[in-house]
Design an enzyme around this catalytic site. Structure first.
Site, PDB file in Angstrom:
ATOM      1  N   ILE A 103       2.379  -4.439   3.997  1.00 47.91           N
ATOM      2  CA  ILE A 103       0.931  -4.602   3.767  1.00 47.91           C
ATOM      3  C   ILE A 103       0.107  -4.289   5.025  1.00 47.91           C
ATOM      4  O   ILE A 103      -1.107  -4.202   4.954  1.00 47.91           O
ATOM      5  CB  ILE A 103       0.540  -6.002   3.216  1.00 47.91           C
ATOM      6  CG1 ILE A 103       0.471  -7.052   4.332  1.00 47.91           C
ATOM      7  CG2 ILE A 103       1.412  -6.433   2.058  1.00 47.91           C
ATOM      8  CD1 ILE A 103      -0.368  -8.256   3.915  1.00 47.91           C
ATOM      9  N   LYS A 104       0.737  -4.105   6.178  1.00 42.94           N
ATOM     10  CA  LYS A 104      -0.019  -3.920   7.429  1.00 42.94           C
ATOM     11  C   LYS A 104      -0.610  -2.498   7.506  1.00 42.94           C
ATOM     12  O   LYS A 104      -0.340  -1.665   6.660  1.00 42.94           O
ATOM     13  CB  LYS A 104       0.874  -4.223   8.630  1.00 42.94           C
ATOM     14  CG  LYS A 104       1.587  -5.580   8.543  1.00 42.94           C
ATOM     15  CD  LYS A 104       0.643  -6.785   8.647  1.00 42.94           C
ATOM     16  CE  LYS A 104       1.215  -8.022   8.007  1.00 42.94           C
ATOM     17  NZ  LYS A 104       1.862  -8.991   8.868  1.00 42.94           N
ATOM     18  N   ASN A 105      -1.367  -2.230   8.579  1.00 46.92           N
ATOM     19  CA  ASN A 105      -2.119  -0.956   8.629  1.00 46.92           C
ATOM     20  C   ASN A 105      -1.225   0.282   8.702  1.00 46.92           C
ATOM     21  O   ASN A 105      -1.617   1.345   8.242  1.00 46.92           O
ATOM     22  CB  ASN A 105      -3.134  -0.973   9.769  1.00 46.92           C
ATOM     23  CG  ASN A 105      -4.311  -1.890   9.454  1.00 46.92           C
ATOM     24  OD1 ASN A 105      -4.135  -2.917   8.790  1.00 46.92           O
ATOM     25  ND2 ASN A 105      -5.494  -1.533   9.888  1.00 46.92           N
TER      26      ASN A 105
ATOM     27  N   HIS B 238       5.190  -4.546   8.511  1.00 39.45           N
ATOM     28  CA  HIS B 238       5.469  -4.986   7.137  1.00 39.45           C
ATOM     29  C   HIS B 238       4.615  -4.122   6.191  1.00 39.45           C
ATOM     30  O   HIS B 238       3.539  -3.658   6.583  1.00 39.45           O
ATOM     31  CB  HIS B 238       5.110  -6.475   7.037  1.00 39.45           C
ATOM     32  CG  HIS B 238       5.222  -7.053   5.681  1.00 39.45           C
ATOM     33  ND1 HIS B 238       4.207  -6.955   4.754  1.00 39.45           N
ATOM     34  CD2 HIS B 238       6.232  -7.719   5.082  1.00 39.45           C
ATOM     35  CE1 HIS B 238       4.602  -7.534   3.637  1.00 39.45           C
ATOM     36  NE2 HIS B 238       5.812  -8.014   3.800  1.00 39.45           N
TER      37      HIS B 238
END
Ligand SMILES: *Cc1c(COP(=O)(O)O)cnc(C)c1O
Length: 387
Positions: free
Chosen positions: A182-184, A180
């Site tokens: 916002i993930k790393n 997604h």
């Protein structure tokens, strides 16, 4: 005050990422194909997993995994209430009962004891969450699961690059990652399930695409064999090659992204140490490497004289975005009203649910941005003291 709005997260998409997606767009093959196979191979190599299956989200991966394990009526699934809602929702949708284990007050992760005391004869699966980029204490959970014949699936949505006892998360057992935005790393939407259980991987590969036979798909990008048959009813949870191409270029940068995140987190820690109203999370006591997915703090609401929600709103007025990871699941409407969960059941989860917020953290941020966040925090708190 800061002139432009600082979001709490922003994906790092560079020219190489864009070029890789454009190449797929021009190639004539944009859905699941050769790029998916390449992404799975690269990802397995990165975490050290024997195998991996790409999916359209981490939630989709969890859904297929629970289906393969046969989670259904009469079964119980243990997970924290301090997490994203997807796993608990899937337990309910599968007809199983979500059972919430309380978290450690300062790491926000379940403990071997909090999980152990929730196990019953009906416990089918335990889904611990690696929180904010730190690893959960896996060894005792693995032992507990093996002893009681319970499945263990790690929610690794926050844990790409995270290490536990010198090994990357995903290296053993079964772990699900999210891409997604916002993930790393991101693929827009997407997920990856890694496992050392090849039988499980084969079933997931089959069920993620309508339940067609595993050999039906020609991995060289020629598409499905038209005669492929349904072996069991399955889902439509495959990842596109546009997304997989982005995943490959993103994965090549993850160590650099995480290095930037770690630097920024240490700058935050230094700058916030002098502010009594802001309480950081604790790092785990065991050997680990943090991927700094989120920089979460707790607001001491008594000392600050302001609620967390008001505090977030005041920061927003000062052009500082924040996130909330997470609102306790058991206190949300459906879980309260339909499933009978109440405040008082999970003290550490509830204490944190009222006080946590995520400060801006993404690789393109600078130390000057962090100084802006800290100045805004000081400004909000100073305004309150004057009243
Ligand atoms: C983001 C997230 C998920 C879900 O990931 P998706 O790819 O959006 O389905 C699951 N668990 C946690 C802890 C998350 O943060």
């Amino acid at each position: 005050m800061r002139a432009d709005f600082l979001p709490f997260a922003r994906p790092s998409i560079g020219d190489a990422d864009i070029a890789a997606v454009v190449e797929i767009l021009r190639s004539g093959w944009i859905t699941t194909g050769a790029k998916n196979a390449e992404f799975e191979t690269e990802f397995s190599r990165y975490v050290g997993a024997p195998g991996a299956v790409a999916l359209c989200s981490a939630t989709a991966g969890m859904h297929v995994a629970l289906a393969v394990l046969g989670v259904g009526a009469e079964d119980e699934l243990i997970t924290p209430s301090m997490t994203w809602v997807s796993t608990a929702n899937l337990a309910v949708l599968s007809g199983a009962k979500p059972v919430f284990a309380d978290v450690d007050r300062n790491t926000l992760m379940v403990t071997p004891d909090s999980v152990s005391e929730r196990t019953t004869g009906r416990t089918k699966v335990i889904v611990p969450v690696h929180f904010a980029g730190a690893p959960v204490d896996l060894m005792p959970l693995r032992r507990l699961a093996a002893l009681k014949g319970i499945h263990l699936i790690e929610d690794a949505a926050h844990a790409l690059g995270t290490e536990y006892m010198g090994e990357r998360i995903g290296r053993r057992g079964t772990a699900i990652f999210s891409f997604h935005p916002i993930k790393n790393i991101t693929t827009g939407e997407g997920g990856m399930l890694c496992s050392d259980d090849t039988r499980l991987l084969d079933r997931i590969r089959q069920l993620k695409f309508h339940g067609l036979g595993v050999d039906a798909y020609d991995r060289l990008g020629q598409g499905r064999v038209p005669q492929a048959e349904v072996l069991e009813p399955g889902f439509k949870y495959n990842l596109t090659d546009m997304a997989a191409a982005l995943g490959i270029t993103q994965l090549a940068q993850v160590d650099e992204f995480n290095r930037k995140r770690t630097e920024l987190a240490s700058h935050y820690a230094k700058r916030l140490a002098a502010i009594d109203e802001i309480l950081p999370l604790a790092s785990p006591g065991y050997s680990s490497r943090h991927a700094w997915h989120l920089f979460i703090v707790r607001l001491d609401i008594d000392r600050a004289g302001i609620s967390r929600d008001e505090f977030m709103a005041e920061l927003k007025e000062r052009n500082i975005g924040t996130g909330l990871h997470f609102r306790a699941i058991h206190l949300q409407k459906y879980y309260r009203e339909t499933m009978g969960f109440r405040r008082g059941m999970l003290p550490n989860t509830e204490w944190n649910s009222d006080r946590i917020l995520s400060l801006p953290l993404f690789p393109a941020m600078t130390e000057a941005d962090i100084d802006d966040v800290v100045a805004a925090i000081r400004d909000v708190l100073a305004g309150r003291k004057g009243r």
